[in-house]
Design a protein around this motif. Sequence first.
Motif, PDB file in Angstrom:
ATOM      1  N   PRO A 120       0.824  -1.218   0.000  1.00 59.03           N
ATOM      2  CA  PRO A 120       0.000   0.000   0.000  1.00 59.03           C
ATOM      3  C   PRO A 120       0.859   1.270   0.000  1.00 59.03           C
ATOM      4  O   PRO A 120       1.837   1.376   0.738  1.00 59.03           O
ATOM      5  N   GLY A 121       0.476   2.199  -0.862  1.00 63.58           N
ATOM      6  CA  GLY A 121       1.175   3.478  -0.916  1.00 63.58           C
ATOM      7  C   GLY A 121       2.478   3.460  -1.685  1.00 63.58           C
ATOM      8  O   GLY A 121       3.263   4.412  -1.586  1.00 63.58           O
ATOM      9  N   ARG A 122       2.705   2.385  -2.453  1.00 66.39           N
ATOM     10  CA  ARG A 122       3.973   2.281  -3.176  1.00 66.39           C
ATOM     11  C   ARG A 122       4.173   3.446  -4.144  1.00 66.39           C
ATOM     12  O   ARG A 122       5.250   4.046  -4.187  1.00 66.39           O
ATOM     13  N   ASN A 123       3.154   3.768  -4.915  1.00 65.48           N
ATOM     14  CA  ASN A 123       3.287   4.845  -5.898  1.00 65.48           C
ATOM     15  C   ASN A 123       3.472   6.211  -5.231  1.00 65.48           C
ATOM     16  O   ASN A 123       4.217   7.062  -5.731  1.00 65.48           O
ATOM     17  N   ILE A 124       2.813   6.395  -4.087  1.00 67.34           N
ATOM     18  CA  ILE A 124       2.971   7.672  -3.376  1.00 67.34           C
ATOM     19  C   ILE A 124       4.387   7.804  -2.843  1.00 67.34           C
ATOM     20  O   ILE A 124       5.022   8.866  -2.957  1.00 67.34           O
ATOM     21  N   LEU A 125       4.888   6.724  -2.267  1.00 68.12           N
ATOM     22  CA  LEU A 125       6.256   6.762  -1.740  1.00 68.12           C
ATOM     23  C   LEU A 125       7.271   6.988  -2.856  1.00 68.12           C
ATOM     24  O   LEU A 125       8.240   7.741  -2.696  1.00 68.12           O
ATOM     25  N   PHE A 126       7.035   6.357  -4.007  1.00 70.15           N
ATOM     26  CA  PHE A 126       7.973   6.542  -5.115  1.00 70.15           C
ATOM     27  C   PHE A 126       7.904   7.974  -5.647  1.00 70.15           C
ATOM     28  O   PHE A 126       8.928   8.547  -6.042  1.00 70.15           O
ATOM     29  N   ALA A 127       6.713   8.556  -5.630  1.00 74.77           N
ATOM     30  CA  ALA A 127       6.588   9.959  -6.037  1.00 74.77           C
ATOM     31  C   ALA A 127       7.354  10.873  -5.092  1.00 74.77           C
ATOM     32  O   ALA A 127       7.971  11.856  -5.526  1.00 74.77           O
TER      33      ALA A 127
END
Length: 273
Positions: A100-107
């Motif tokens: 969960p939240g992988r794309n947010i963390l990568f951003a």
Amino acid sequence: MTRTSETFDRVLNTGAAWALALIWVLPLAYAVWTAFHPAAYEARFELFAPLTLENFSKAWDAAPFARYFLNTFILVTMILAGQFFLCTLAAFAFARFEFPGRNILFALVLLQLLVMPDILMVENYKTMRLLNLVDTIPAIALPYIASGFGIFLLRQTFMTIPKELDEAARIEGASFLGVLWKVYIPLAKPTYLAYGLVSVSHHWNNFLWPLIVTNSVETRPVTVGLSIFSAIDSGIEWSVINAATLMTSGPLLIAFLLFQRQFVQSFMRAGIK
């Protein structure tokens, strides 16, 4: 587009490329000329002017360049080792794990690329002072141990590796770290080489942050040492200063010439234009 227009564009582009090349080469050519010739030839050119290495000897003896080079080597090695370790683990997680939240963390990681390091210098200095690390080599290295660019570059490379290799390694009993060590890292060696050149070049030439956080010869890298050498030794000839400049930049230039093909190919394989 007509043939005449294509020819004109080609001539214009070629002329612009030559102009930019001359702008870059002329100062370097002057530095090389003055460094390898006596001081009497600083402002004049003679085809058969005598060559000498005396300027390099004077520069080496006039400042503790041996200590500066040792500090710089320790610094770039420390930063590169930390970046390889942290960026590899983070890139592997972003490339292969679903959470969960992988794309947010990568951003947020990519957001680091938009922040100028100079903006954070005051806060970084306060942090180093609280940690009692001011005027140490770790104080120069710590703000750069994590790299958004390194994570992005390795993630792009890891995503091109077929997942079937993961499954085959897992069937053979390898753990996730075993898969990373035996499959991903060997296949990403060109990317590691390219990123290593970028990292070493950047931190070898970094000047402002090391100037702020160091105060003594025991911790200064070669860029700061060169600037202090050029500033306080105003009586030294330009030929000696240029010799010192070539000493500091020569290792990077040689490294790039030796690995330029792998450098370009690794970025192409990572899908970066």
